[in-house]
Design a protein around this motif. Structure first.
Motif, PDB file in Angstrom:
ATOM      1  N   GLY A 516       0.832  -1.201   0.000  1.00  0.00           N
ATOM      2  CA  GLY A 516       0.000   0.000   0.000  1.00  0.00           C
ATOM      3  C   GLY A 516       0.861   1.242   0.000  1.00  0.00           C
ATOM      4  N   ARG A 517       0.332   2.291   0.548  1.00  0.00           N
ATOM      5  CA  ARG A 517       1.073   3.547   0.565  1.00  0.00           C
ATOM      6  C   ARG A 517       1.968   3.626   1.800  1.00  0.00           C
ATOM      7  N   THR A 518       3.063   4.308   1.644  1.00  0.00           N
ATOM      8  CA  THR A 518       4.005   4.558   2.722  1.00  0.00           C
ATOM      9  C   THR A 518       4.263   6.058   2.795  1.00  0.00           C
ATOM     10  N   VAL A 519       4.227   6.582   4.001  1.00  0.00           N
ATOM     11  CA  VAL A 519       4.375   8.023   4.226  1.00  0.00           C
ATOM     12  C   VAL A 519       5.567   8.244   5.132  1.00  0.00           C
ATOM     13  N   ASP A 520       6.402   9.188   4.759  1.00  0.00           N
ATOM     14  CA  ASP A 520       7.521   9.579   5.595  1.00  0.00           C
ATOM     15  C   ASP A 520       7.090  10.765   6.454  1.00  0.00           C
ATOM     16  N   ILE A 537      -4.064  11.663   2.481  1.00  0.00           N
ATOM     17  CA  ILE A 537      -2.857  11.853   3.276  1.00  0.00           C
ATOM     18  C   ILE A 537      -2.795  13.323   3.687  1.00  0.00           C
ATOM     19  N   GLU A 538      -2.811  13.567   4.988  1.00  0.00           N
ATOM     20  CA  GLU A 538      -2.764  14.930   5.491  1.00  0.00           C
ATOM     21  C   GLU A 538      -1.361  15.506   5.319  1.00  0.00           C
ATOM     22  N   PRO A 539      -1.252  16.797   5.002  1.00  0.00           N
ATOM     23  CA  PRO A 539       0.089  17.393   4.876  1.00  0.00           C
ATOM     24  C   PRO A 539       0.856  17.424   6.185  1.00  0.00           C
TER      25      PRO A 539
END
Length: 848
Positions: A516-520, A537-539
């Motif tokens: 899925g998605r990965t956020v740093d 995805i929130e900023p």
């Protein structure tokens, strides 16, 4: 021949070796610039020739519209001086001609200035008229000439324009002041006060001292509110024992400023009192320069969320939900309170969030309304999200708190259940905290990721069963938090989270999530997408440090279960409100000759005013309540932090001094004129406190009477308790929405509850109806305390009123619905026991 410097000769030698490069002419750019210039010229001609041509065709030349001298003198000689329709038309046409002429002249002057080879010196109109007229002309010139530049220089390439930063630079010089010395300090990205404390004080743990010295100071780049955010251009004060590092260089001296006002002809009178408020108003004081303060930067900094001193960040929705949980905890503690069983203080981090939310939002004084005001909180993106980066663990802690805080008593469909395995919990909160934490219905603890996925599968089965039976009650959401699964469980997790994406199941995985998605996430919560789709995805995500997250977690556990949890450890970053449970050193007694009568139970006021004078200001009343809750007093900086947090330090000190002067004046109207009395100001830090020898405070007397009654016997004890109960007729600072007052208000309520229970116990043997009346009054002041209901049931049973026992149980059940709770088993068993005793005694009487 003049001699060249070595540097100039070196540069000339370097230039001589460079190849000569001729930039080819860009015919497309030249053509585009010529086209824009042509359009600008055409627009200018149309503006200069179009309006006069239209006016000439519509009504002829302006000379024909001008009245003759004979008609003008004749019109002024008339008695009626009537204006005809033709005169109005002529005036309107002439006004249009004059307006066009003025704008045309000003436009030509602006163009002349732009085309002139050197700067021209033009006469200026008066300032207001100059801004208005030249602003209009400049707008017209920009509108006509916006298509091209007069120098016809080509625009910057797109790549060069895109390289311009869109926000302020994160690196630059700042100033550090140690005593009277000032040094230049270069602020780097991700710099913090702990870094400065380590370099200048030798201990990074001393950053709270720097924060305390500079909190709420206004700099060129903003205001220091978050101790983890510093910017170039600030001037930070350090403790006197700070030592500059070897790389520090002294700052240049400040330019000497010329005085704008002449010096006073005589020295000020230092014995005169400070500025006094306006006698015509009782509102809070406002300095003359407060109207010019601009707090737009402060509002912009905190528009998206709340930055805590510990470095945590919470969106306002999450902070509001935590504040609602704190209100619910106070209500549960009020319900459970029994004299002698003192509940622990609410964690200071949660109290701080509650206070900040109350400052931003106009909240109701009623705790029940606050407890139910839980806004919808942002959820984790469906299908699961992997978190990487330095802020991944802090974001996971915040997501756990946000999920548990969602819903509230009014929205069970939003009450998310969190499933987390103990290894992940230990990784987020520490091994000791993970072992001490006990699960509750909304927090499920598993042994590993496999058990967490099994629980999620069972949730899917329940959802499918409810969907098949068309059950109206929706299934509550589920959040699964774990480390990113290995290869053996990755496929299973992908299937479970994929199916659950539309069935209120989401996953938060620590690490890279290949399916899925990965956020740093950085340490401030800023997000950047690594892989996967970018929607939902929130900023900026909420981030919480360990101590703040533990404080919020224990508060949520008590709010959900009604049972207090073990308090989290206190750290250096906590900000406590002081010891408000300790009585004053010298309690005041009512009725002393020459004492001022300050009343803070109910609406804050000063009673028995015998002399005319100014009224009590709103902020002076808040100062009185704060000093009544802190008998030992508080320094000026602390008072400014709580009472006027948005003011500059110097202005906050001045406002505290002004309000103390007003409070001293009003107390003097009650107890007599005493210069410098009533409100004492002592010490190098200007510590204010109420003088217990000259001020009678009802809160102090309530605590004093209750303390003495615990160690005495009737009838003296009954007299003291009666006086204590007479004092408490309304909550502390009733009707005032002070953001700091809630813990003190609940403590005063506990004292009143204990006094009524002890008085009813004394009166039960001698005067049961009076004991019943005392408890009825107490229930009117606190309708959630179960101990009051149990005592009232015993009194009703003693009076033979079995229907009263049933009514009390029904009233308690109805009242506790506000807290999403029910009467405890002890209360229900006591009511049934008393009813059964009454029934058996009635049967025995009828048998005789």
């Amino acid at each position: 021949m003049p001699q060249r410097s070595p540097q100039a000769a070196r540069k000339l030698a370097e230039y001589s070796h460079l190849p000569t490069v001729h930039q080819p002419a860009d015919n497309r750019q030249d053509a585009a610039s010529f086209g824009r210039l042509a359009r600008s010229v055409v627009g200018l001609v149309v503006f200069l020739a179009g309006p006069p041509a239209a006016l000439w065709l519509a009504g002829g030349g302006p000379a024909k519209r001008l009245p003759s001298w004979h008609h003008t003198v004749d019109w002024f000689g008339r008695s009626d001086r009537a204006i005809t329709a033709a005169g109005l038309v002529d005036g309107a046409v002439l006004t249009l001609w004059l307006l066009w002429a003025a704008l045309a002249v000003l436009l030509l002057i602006e163009l002349l200035v732009l085309l002139a080879p050197r700067r021209l010196s033009l006469p200026r109109l008066p300032a207001p008229l100059h801004r208005l007229v030249f602003g209009l002309a400049g707008s017209a010139a920009i509108t006509l000439a916006a298509g091209g530049r007069l120098d016809a220089s080509p625009p910057k390439p797109f790549a060069e324009a895109a390289a311009i930063p869109q926000q302020a630079a994160a690196q630059g010089p700042a100033l550090i002041q140690v005593g009277s010395e000032r040094y230049v300090y270069v602020v780097e990205r991700n710099d913090s006060l702990s870094t400065i404390a380590k370099r200048w004080l030798g201990d990074s743990g001393r950053w709270p001292e720097i924060c305390q010295l500079n909190r709420h100071r206004h700099f060129a780049g903003g205001v220091l509110r978050d101790c983890d955010l510093i910017y170039p251009g600030w001037e930070l004060r350090l403790p006197d024992d700070a030592r500059p590092p070897a790389s520090a260089r002294p700052a240049p001296p400040r330019p000497r400023e010329q005085p704008t006002t002449p010096p006073p002809t005589q020295p000020p009178d230092r014995t005169s009192p400070g500025p006094t408020p306006d006698a015509s108003t009782g509102r809070a004081d406002q300095p003359a320069d407060s109207a010019s303060e601009d707090h737009s930067d402060d509002r912009a900094e905190q528009a998206d969320g709340l930055d805590l001193p510990s470095g945590a960040f919470l969106p306002w929705t999450v902070a509001t939900a935590i504040s609602a949980a704190a209100a619910l905890v106070w209500l549960h503690r009020r319900r459970r309170y029994v004299p002698g069983d003192e509940p622990p203080e609410l964690p200071s981090a949660v109290v701080h969030v509650h206070q900040q939310v109350n400052k931003r939002l106009t909240a109701s004084q009623d705790l029940v309304e606050r407890a139910h005001a839980v806004p919808p909180l942002p959820a984790v993106a469906p299908g699961g999200v992997g978190l990487t980066g330095p802020g991944a663990h802090a974001a996971a802690r915040a997501a756990l708190i946000s999920a548990l805080a969602d819903g509230g008593p009014d929205h069970p469909e939003r009450q998310t259940t969190v499933v987390i395995d103990r290894p992940t919990l230990a990784e987020l909160f520490g091994a000791n905290s993970a072992q001490a934490l006990t699960p509750w219905p909304r927090l499920k603890l598993t042994d590993d990721v496999d058990q967490s996925l099994t629980f999620a599968d069972e949730h899917l089965l329940r959802w499918a069963r409810l969907h098949e039976t068309n059950t109206q009650q929706p299934s509550a959401p589920l959040l699964l938090i774990s480390a990113a699964p290995d290869e053996q469980l990755a496929v299973r997790a992908h299937i479970t989270l994929g199916i659950g994406a539309d069935r209120d199941i989401t996953g938060l995985l620590l690490g890279h999530w290949s399916s899925g998605r990965t956020v740093d996430v950085d340490d401030r919560g800023r997000t950047s997408l690594v892989t996967g789709p970018s929607q939902d995805i929130e900023p900026r995500m909420a981030v919480l440090d360990v101590d703040t997250a533990l404080a919020a977690l224990t508060t949520l556990q008590e709010a959900h279960t009604g049972v207090p949890a073990a308090p989290p450890p206190i750290t250096a970053g906590d900000q406590t409100g002081g010891d408000y449970s300790r009585p004053p050193e010298t309690p005041a007694s009512t009725g002393r000759q020459g004492s001022a009568q300050l009343r803070v139970l109910g609406s804050p006021r000063v009673e028995h005013l015998t002399a005319p004078g100014r009224p009590l200001r709103a902020k002076a009343a808040e100062l009185a309540v704060y000093l009544a809750c802190h008998p030992d007093g508080a320094d000026t900086r602390t008072l400014g932090e709580y009472l006027v947090p948005d003011a500059r330090i110097r202005q906050a000190d001045q406002r505290i001094h002004t309000n103390a002067s007003n409070l001293r004046h009003v107390l003097g109207r009650s107890g007599g004129h005493r210069p410098g009395g009533y409100v004492l100001k002592r010490g190098a830090n200007d510590r204010y406190r109420l003088d217990p020898q000259t001020v009678d405070v009802d809160l102090w007397e309530l605590r004093d009477k209750l303390t003495r009654a615990r160690t005495t016997t009737p009838p003296e004890r009954t007299t003291m308790l009666q006086r204590a109960c007479d004092l408490y007729t309304a909550p502390l600072a009733d009707g005032c929405d002070y953001d700091w007052v809630e813990p003190y208000r609940e403590k005063a309520r506990q004292w009143a509850t204990e006094a009524h229970l002890l008085l009813a116990e004394d009166l039960l043997a001698t005067d049961p109806p009076a004991a019943s009346a005392v408890l009825d009054k107490a229930l009117g002041l606190d309708r959630y305390n179960e101990e009051l209901y149990r005592a009232a049931m015993r009194v009703r049973h003693h009076l033979g009123q079995s229907e009263g026992v049933t009514a009390l149980l029904n009233g308690l059940t109805t009242g506790l619905r506000d807290l999403d709770a029910a009467p405890s088993q002890d209360t229900v068993l006591l009511a049934h026991q008393l009813l059964n005793d009454k029934r058996r005694s009635g049967q025995a009487t009828s048998a005789r």
